[in-house]
Design an enzyme around this catalytic site. Structure first.
Site, PDB file in Angstrom:
ATOM      1  N   THR A   1       2.292   4.077  -4.412  1.00  0.00           N
ATOM      2  CA  THR A   1       3.399   4.147  -5.520  1.00  0.00           C
ATOM      3  C   THR A   1       4.566   3.330  -4.900  1.00  0.00           C
ATOM      4  OG1 THR A   1       4.214   6.280  -4.838  1.00  0.00           O
ATOM      5  CG2 THR A   1       2.728   6.049  -6.602  1.00  0.00           C
ATOM      6  N   ARG A   2       5.268   2.861  -6.092  1.00  0.00           N
ATOM      7  CA  ARG A   2       6.362   2.016  -6.105  1.00  0.00           C
ATOM      8  C   ARG A   2       7.402   2.274  -7.168  1.00  0.00           C
ATOM      9  NH1 ARG A   2       4.393   1.642  -2.006  1.00  0.00           N
ATOM     10  NH2 ARG A   2       4.214  -0.376  -0.291  1.00  0.00           N
TER      11      ARG A   2
ATOM     12  N   CYS B   1       3.961   1.007   6.866  1.00  0.00           N
ATOM     13  CA  CYS B   1       4.105  -0.216   6.293  1.00  0.00           C
ATOM     14  C   CYS B   1       5.212  -1.293   6.614  1.00  0.00           C
ATOM     15  CB  CYS B   1       4.223  -0.150   4.809  1.00  0.00           C
ATOM     16  SG  CYS B   1       5.835   0.304   4.236  1.00  0.00           S
TER      17      CYS B   1
ATOM     18  N   LYS C   1       8.305  -4.096  -7.641  1.00  0.00           N
ATOM     19  CA  LYS C   1       8.757  -3.759  -9.066  1.00  0.00           C
ATOM     20  C   LYS C   1       8.744  -5.064  -9.847  1.00  0.00           C
ATOM     21  CE  LYS C   1      12.278  -1.590  -8.293  1.00  0.00           C
ATOM     22  NZ  LYS C   1      12.421  -1.760  -6.765  1.00  0.00           N
TER      23      LYS C   1
ATOM     24  N   LYS D   1       6.589  12.395  -1.998  1.00  0.00           N
ATOM     25  CA  LYS D   1       6.536  11.291  -1.188  1.00  0.00           C
ATOM     26  C   LYS D   1       7.936  10.846  -0.895  1.00  0.00           C
ATOM     27  CE  LYS D   1       5.254   6.292  -0.846  1.00  0.00           C
ATOM     28  NZ  LYS D   1       4.497   5.088  -1.700  1.00  0.00           N
TER      29      LYS D   1
ATOM     30  N   HIS E   1      14.992   3.878   3.457  1.00  0.00           N
ATOM     31  CA  HIS E   1      15.043   2.558   3.218  1.00  0.00           C
ATOM     32  C   HIS E   1      15.857   1.800   4.283  1.00  0.00           C
ATOM     33  CE1 HIS E   1      15.706  -1.264   0.756  1.00  0.00           C
ATOM     34  NE2 HIS E   1      17.037  -0.912   1.056  1.00  0.00           N
TER      35      HIS E   1
ATOM     36  N   HIS F   1       0.944  -1.250  -0.019  1.00  0.00           N
ATOM     37  CA  HIS F   1      -0.074  -0.045  -0.006  1.00  0.00           C
ATOM     38  C   HIS F   1       0.854   1.300  -0.078  1.00  0.00           C
ATOM     39  CE1 HIS F   1       0.846  -0.358   4.339  1.00  0.00           C
ATOM     40  NE2 HIS F   1       0.520   0.862   4.286  1.00  0.00           N
TER      41      HIS F   1
END
Length: 385
Positions: free
Chosen positions: A49-50, A312, A345, A262, A266, A46
């Site tokens: 975007t990725r 997430c 992806k 956004k 990482h 969710h």
């Protein structure tokens, strides 16, 4: 309730839903089981975007997998009639002393991927919203971009069900049995049997112990959308990006429909276990401060008020490469996990490969890098419990 299928998939997120579609379109009787109702906010797909990139670290196998995934996303767009992939370009930025890009550029160019190596002056000129120190450089991929992640899951779901797959949402797996022949999956709504089983449980893999114990740790991750200067950071004017900064690794997206830039971090993250409620955004001071500090340093006109936020989960292996292989004790069980941080992806290509493995076919992409044999498999395989 007891039913028999050709293949059962446990975990119908990005990888599982994709695999379900590719199996169902081949006429395979497929059951997908998920603890929630995908697309949902309890996994790793969710947040709108990725990124999708092709000039990838990790070697030629990742580049080939990214290109195959890109082709499959285009096929999904055509089949679903939806726009899922936006080619915004992706700008990968890092201090040049780290030497991050040379091998990636070589691997990418060897596969025909377009890349540009840019210095800080050129970057600041092309994208006036960026203020990059002179010690930085970038690798720009003009054909890369981002995927609308939840739309992708919804598209695969709709098509899989149209092809005859079944989906059991809000259904937790209580027990799995395998005896060398059929597998049985026990749930509160009934027991289900199949010739083959695909496990794509994401951060929820620990809930499948002791049947399988993978070297995967789950962590809580946060992202934020920040008000940005109109025009400078909008889709069509600004690319997706990754940034290796002194205080960590970051990734982000242009402002889509005025929603703000956004950005997420990482590395790092708090440990999480299935069943726990992740603490909300803002519980930790660094949830916002890390993101804001990075924007203020490199994209100050995108460091406005926090417009929205999300929490997430990542699911990470020790080497942060994926696991895609057969269960060490059961030939008819396929495990696929450890994807978070950079896996979404690839899910179109991975789902296709999982379907091929389940059908006893040789995958069309090289999965050697993702073999379980790189870990201690004696600690991974469960018995018929």
């Amino acid at each position: 309730m007891s039913q028999t299928f050709d293949v059962i998939i446990v975990g119908a997120g990005s990888m599982g839903m994709s695999a379900g579609y590719y199996l169902a379109r081949r006429g395979v009787r497929t059951l997908m089981i998920d603890a929630f109702d995908p697309p949902h906010e309890e996994g790793s797909h969710h947040g709108d975007t990725r990124l999708i990139r092709h000039a990838y670290s990790g070697g030629a196998a990742y580049v080939a997998l990214a290109l195959e995934a890109d082709r499959s996303w285009r096929d999904l767009e055509e089949e679903s009639g939806q726009r899922l992939l936006v080619r915004s370009g992706v700008l990968n930025m890092a201090d040049r002393t780290q030497g991050r890009f040379q091998q990636r550029i070589q691997d990418a160019q060897g596969a025909g991927v377009r890349v540009e190596r840019l210095d800080a002056d050129e970057i600041n000129r092309r994208w006036p919203g960026i203020r990059l120190p002179h010690s930085y450089e970038a690798m720009y991929e003009p054909d890369a971009g981002y995927l609308h992640s939840e739309r992708c899951i919804a598209a695969y779901r709709k098509l899989a069900l149209a092809e005859g797959a079944m989906l059991l949402p809000y259904t937790r797996v209580q027990h799995i049995e395998a005896d060398g022949g059929a597998v049985r999956v026990l749930t509160r709504v009934g027991d289900f049997a199949a010739d083959r089983l695909i496990l794509t449980a994401g951060a929820w893999f620990p809930s499948l112990q002791p049947f399988v114990t993978l070297p995967i740790r789950a962590v809580r991750k946060t992202v934020g959308w920040f008000q940005s200067e109109p025009g400078l950071f909008d889709t069509g004017a600004f690319p997706g990006f990754t940034l290796a900064a002194d205080n960590g690794g970051y990734y982000g997206f242009p402002s889509i429909a005025g929603g703000g830039v956004k950005i997420g971090r990482h590395d790092g993250g708090l440990p999480w276990r299935p069943g726990e409620t992740p603490v909300p955004f803002g519980h930790c001071r660094e949830d916002e401060s890390d993101l804001r500090r990075t924007l203020e340093a490199f994209m100050p006109q995108a460091a406005g008020r926090l417009v929205s936020s999300a929490v997430c989960k990542y699911e990470l292996t020790p080497d942060e490469h994926f696991i895609i292989d057969k269960h060490p004790a059961h030939e008819n069980v396929i495990v696929a996990g450890g994807f978070s941080g950079h896996g979404f992806k690839f899910s179109s290509a991975v789902g296709k490969a999982l379907a091929e493995l389940a059908l006893g076919k040789r995958p069309s992409v090289d999965l050697g890098l993702f073999a379980l044999s790189r870990f201690d498999t004696t600690a991974i395989g469960g018995e018929n419990l």
